[in-house]
Design an enzyme around this catalytic site. Structure first.
Site, PDB file in Angstrom:
ATOM      1  N   THR A   1      -5.676   5.869  12.164  1.00  0.00           N
ATOM      2  CA  THR A   1      -5.363   4.619  11.715  1.00  0.00           C
ATOM      3  C   THR A   1      -5.108   3.212  12.803  1.00  0.00           C
ATOM      4  O   THR A   1      -4.437   3.754  13.536  1.00  0.00           O
ATOM      5  CB  THR A   1      -4.231   4.496  10.875  1.00  0.00           C
ATOM      6  OG1 THR A   1      -4.467   5.403   9.692  1.00  0.00           O
ATOM      7  CG2 THR A   1      -3.941   3.229  10.223  1.00  0.00           C
TER       8      THR A   1
ATOM      9  N   TYR B   1      -1.262   8.541  13.662  1.00  0.00           N
ATOM     10  CA  TYR B   1      -0.934   7.262  14.544  1.00  0.00           C
ATOM     11  C   TYR B   1      -0.737   7.614  15.951  1.00  0.00           C
ATOM     12  O   TYR B   1      -0.174   8.576  16.060  1.00  0.00           O
ATOM     13  CB  TYR B   1       0.463   6.708  13.904  1.00  0.00           C
ATOM     14  CG  TYR B   1       0.419   5.819  12.620  1.00  0.00           C
ATOM     15  CD1 TYR B   1      -0.592   4.642  12.389  1.00  0.00           C
ATOM     16  CD2 TYR B   1       1.340   6.040  11.606  1.00  0.00           C
ATOM     17  CE1 TYR B   1      -0.682   4.238  11.292  1.00  0.00           C
ATOM     18  CE2 TYR B   1       1.346   5.346  10.372  1.00  0.00           C
ATOM     19  CZ  TYR B   1       0.138   4.504  10.382  1.00  0.00           C
ATOM     20  OH  TYR B   1       0.178   3.592   8.880  1.00  0.00           O
TER      21      TYR B   1
ATOM     22  N   SER C   1       0.044  11.982   5.639  1.00  0.00           N
ATOM     23  CA  SER C   1       0.367  11.010   6.597  1.00  0.00           C
ATOM     24  C   SER C   1       1.051  11.309   7.671  1.00  0.00           C
ATOM     25  O   SER C   1       1.782  12.241   7.582  1.00  0.00           O
ATOM     26  CB  SER C   1       1.245  10.132   5.691  1.00  0.00           C
ATOM     27  OG  SER C   1       1.941   9.016   6.657  1.00  0.00           O
TER      28      SER C   1
ATOM     29  N   LYS D   1      -9.911   4.499  10.501  1.00  0.00           N
ATOM     30  CA  LYS D   1      -9.391   3.736   9.337  1.00  0.00           C
ATOM     31  C   LYS D   1      -8.916   2.332   9.983  1.00  0.00           C
ATOM     32  O   LYS D   1      -8.006   2.334  10.702  1.00  0.00           O
ATOM     33  CB  LYS D   1      -8.234   4.581   8.805  1.00  0.00           C
ATOM     34  CG  LYS D   1      -7.587   3.794   7.490  1.00  0.00           C
ATOM     35  CD  LYS D   1      -6.618   4.737   6.781  1.00  0.00           C
ATOM     36  CE  LYS D   1      -6.087   4.289   5.465  1.00  0.00           C
ATOM     37  NZ  LYS D   1      -4.701   3.527   5.868  1.00  0.00           N
TER      38      LYS D   1
HETATM   39  C1  FNR Z   1       0.656   2.883   3.231  1.00  0.00           C
HETATM   40  N1  FNR Z   1      -0.881   3.182   4.197  1.00  0.00           N
HETATM   41  C2  FNR Z   1      -0.572   4.033   5.215  1.00  0.00           C
HETATM   42  N2  FNR Z   1      -1.742   4.078   5.899  1.00  0.00           N
HETATM   43  C3  FNR Z   1      -1.860   4.906   7.037  1.00  0.00           C
HETATM   44  O1  FNR Z   1      -2.811   5.092   7.589  1.00  0.00           O
HETATM   45  N3  FNR Z   1      -0.652   5.711   7.246  1.00  0.00           N
HETATM   46  C4  FNR Z   1       0.420   5.638   6.693  1.00  0.00           C
HETATM   47  O2  FNR Z   1       1.564   6.365   6.832  1.00  0.00           O
HETATM   48  C5  FNR Z   1       0.592   4.705   5.466  1.00  0.00           C
HETATM   49  N4  FNR Z   1       1.610   4.482   4.808  1.00  0.00           N
HETATM   50  C6  FNR Z   1       1.509   3.757   3.639  1.00  0.00           C
HETATM   51  C7  FNR Z   1       2.951   3.561   3.175  1.00  0.00           C
HETATM   52  C8  FNR Z   1       2.799   2.777   1.891  1.00  0.00           C
HETATM   53  C9  FNR Z   1       3.962   2.815   1.053  1.00  0.00           C
HETATM   54  C10 FNR Z   1       1.760   2.145   1.413  1.00  0.00           C
HETATM   55  C11 FNR Z   1       1.691   1.136   0.225  1.00  0.00           C
HETATM   56  C12 FNR Z   1       0.624   2.159   2.244  1.00  0.00           C
HETATM   57  C13 FNR Z   1      -1.742   2.470   3.597  1.00  0.00           C
HETATM   58  C14 FNR Z   1      -2.560   3.384   2.798  1.00  0.00           C
HETATM   59  O3  FNR Z   1      -3.355   4.491   3.620  1.00  0.00           O
HETATM   60  C15 FNR Z   1      -3.606   2.651   2.166  1.00  0.00           C
HETATM   61  O4  FNR Z   1      -4.633   1.999   3.267  1.00  0.00           O
HETATM   62  C16 FNR Z   1      -3.389   1.440   1.433  1.00  0.00           C
HETATM   63  O5  FNR Z   1      -2.291   2.000   0.355  1.00  0.00           O
HETATM   64  C17 FNR Z   1      -4.304   0.839   0.233  1.00  0.00           C
HETATM   65  O6  FNR Z   1      -3.965  -0.390  -0.536  1.00  0.00           O
HETATM   66  P1  FNR Z   1      -3.541  -0.064  -1.994  1.00  0.00           P
HETATM   67  O7  FNR Z   1      -4.853   0.174  -2.739  1.00  0.00           O
HETATM   68  O8  FNR Z   1      -2.676   0.797  -2.004  1.00  0.00           O
HETATM   69  O9  FNR Z   1      -3.032  -1.382  -2.311  1.00  0.00           O
END
Ligand code: FNR
Length: 429
Positions: free
Chosen positions: A182, A156, A132, A304
């Site tokens: 993303t 990002y 991430s 994404k």
């Molecule tokens: C995320 N997600 C996310 N996506 C991304 O592109 N960069 C990031 O830093 C983060 N950080 C993040 C933190 C937390 C706590 C969560 C729960 C989610 C989104 C992640 O990549 C993914 O799209 C989702 O977690 C998918 O949903 P579910 O299956 O976890 O409900």
């Protein structure tokens, strides 16, 4: 690392049931709802709110699950599924299964080993870890812990293109196989659970390790630059001196490279947080900006957060190498289309030109199967592995991912498929 034809479903069952004969139950709950409850019990309220919460009334999170539940698997019989091949090829690399670990920021809220624990668990299973942009451990340290195992980097796009270019350069040097850009978080969504606690981890200096370890970002901090479009007074405003603000200042220093003692007298940790807050999001990004990224990397670029068929066509037209259909686990927009409901339209618009990955709502191997039947090339697992991390660190992540792989393997075989290629549209109704 599971090999193709490795029967991982039955071997995982055997492992668990045999341990049970000796009186041992799995430390990490196998049932998804129980796993979430165990994580809640293990976590501070702010940490659980941050991981589990979503935007608004959390209707998008519900819709993600409802969409997955609405599709049903229609198995075929008498097809000799004794031997099964779960492997898929993605960007020139054969993966043991169509599964990746989604990029998840601020993993230190779940466990002190944070991204390092996730990276090690992913490497042990051969499942790619998407680092991430908001990681708690710099990508170089995670990559060093993974040997030759696959890893990607999620970006990002901040206000500083120099920082963007630097992150991408570092990801290449770390052996990442792809850059995941993303697109759905050009601003932070409205998240009542975090707002209710008045808690944003980044202000504590958590989840900004890619920045504080970055030479370009830190040069900008030292030059005293703040975001061009953010009044510097707002970002630099000093809160009143109270116990909580002192605690926050100490936490910022402790989270900064070198640790609390070395940073006690330094203003850099606070300046780094202020610059991060002022520059991390860029809401004026457009399709044209992708050229900049293309010029700065030879790696596949995966977009994404695509949910609209027309955006999928634009992605292909602008030279994207892949798409992740995702609504960020319902964390950005309340009342958004369920990710699975968007998948078929995106797959159709892409017409097989580039791989389409899927996430949001995946809780088990049967969900992976459904997404593949609807055209996904692979699936990213999100919250469940963080819950495993919260419950048992690296071992917890490994167990959760192994369980998802096992259920996928068994679902595949029980549905009458011998390989991922045999999962077709008519496997679900
Ligand atoms: C995320 N997600 C996310 N996506 C991304 O592109 N960069 C990031 O830093 C983060 N950080 C993040 C933190 C937390 C706590 C969560 C729960 C989610 C989104 C992640 O990549 C993914 O799209 C989702 O977690 C998918 O949903 P579910 O299956 O976890 O409900």
């Amino acid at each position: 690392m599971p090999q193709p034809h490795s029967d991982i479903g039955r071997s995982r069952q055997r492992e668990i049931y045999l341990a049970g004969v000796g009186g041992k139950r799995p430390r990490v709950p196998v049932a998804p709802a129980e796993l979430e409850r165990a994580a809640q019990a293990a976590l501070a309220p702010e940490a659980f709110a941050y991981v589990a919460g979503g935007a608004g009334r959390e209707g998008t999170m519900e819709a993600n699950r409802a969409a997955l539940d609405r599709w049903r698997i229609v198995p075929r019989r008498l097809r000799d599924c004794e031997s099964r091949d779960l492997s898929v090829e993605l960007f020139g690399r054969r993966l043991p299964a169509p599964l990746l670990l989604a990029p998840i920021g601020v993993a230190e809220m779940a466990h002190p080993d944070a991204d390092l624990a996730v990276a090690r668990a992913a490497a042990a299973l051969g499942v790619p870890h998407i680092f991430s942009n908001q990681a708690s451990v710099p990508m170089e340290r995670c990559a060093a812990a993974m040997g030759a195992a696959p890893r990607w980097f999620q970006l990002y796009w901040s206000k500083s293109n120099d920082v963007v270019a630097s992150f991408v350069r570092r990801a290449e040097a770390c052996g990442c196989d792809a850059i995941v850009l993303t697109l759905d978080t050009t601003m932070l969504g409205w998240r009542p659970r975090d707002l209710g606690l008045g808690y944003l981890p980044f202000l504590q200096g958590k989840g900004i390790a890619q920045y504080t370890s970055d030479p370009v970002f830190m040069r900008e901090v030292r030059e005293g630059r703040l975001g061009a479009t953010v009044p510097s007074r707002a970002a630099e405003a000093r809160p009143p001196l109270t116990l909580p603000t002192i605690a926050t200042a100490l936490t910022q220093k402790a989270n900064f490279p070198g640790g609390l003692l070395r940073n006690l007298a330094s203003g850099e940790p606070r300046a780094a947080v202020a610059r991060f807050v002022a520059t991390y999001s860029r809401a004026n990004l457009t399709w044209d900006d992708l050229k900049f990224l293309r010029q700065h990397t030879r790696l596949p670029i995966v977009l994404k957060g695509i949910l609209h068929a027309e955006d999928a066509r634009l992605a292909v037209a602008h030279g994207a190498d892949g798409i992740v259909v995702s609504n960020h686990g319902g964390r950005q927009i309340d009342g958004e289309i369920a990710s699975l409901d968007a998948l078929p339209g995106v797959v159709e618009a892409v017409g097989g030109k580039i791989p389409v990955l899927f996430d949001s709502g995946v809780r088990g191997g049967a969900d992976v199967f459904k997404a593949l039947a609807l055209g996904a090339t692979a699936v990213c697992l999100g919250r469940p592995y963080v819950y495993g991390l919260a419950v048992a660190g690296e071992a917890g992540v490994r167990e959760v991912v192994a369980n998802v792989l096992a259920e996928f393997d068994l679902t595949l075989g029980l549905a009458g498929c011998r390989s991922v290629g045999e999962i077709r549209r008519d496997c679900v109704a």
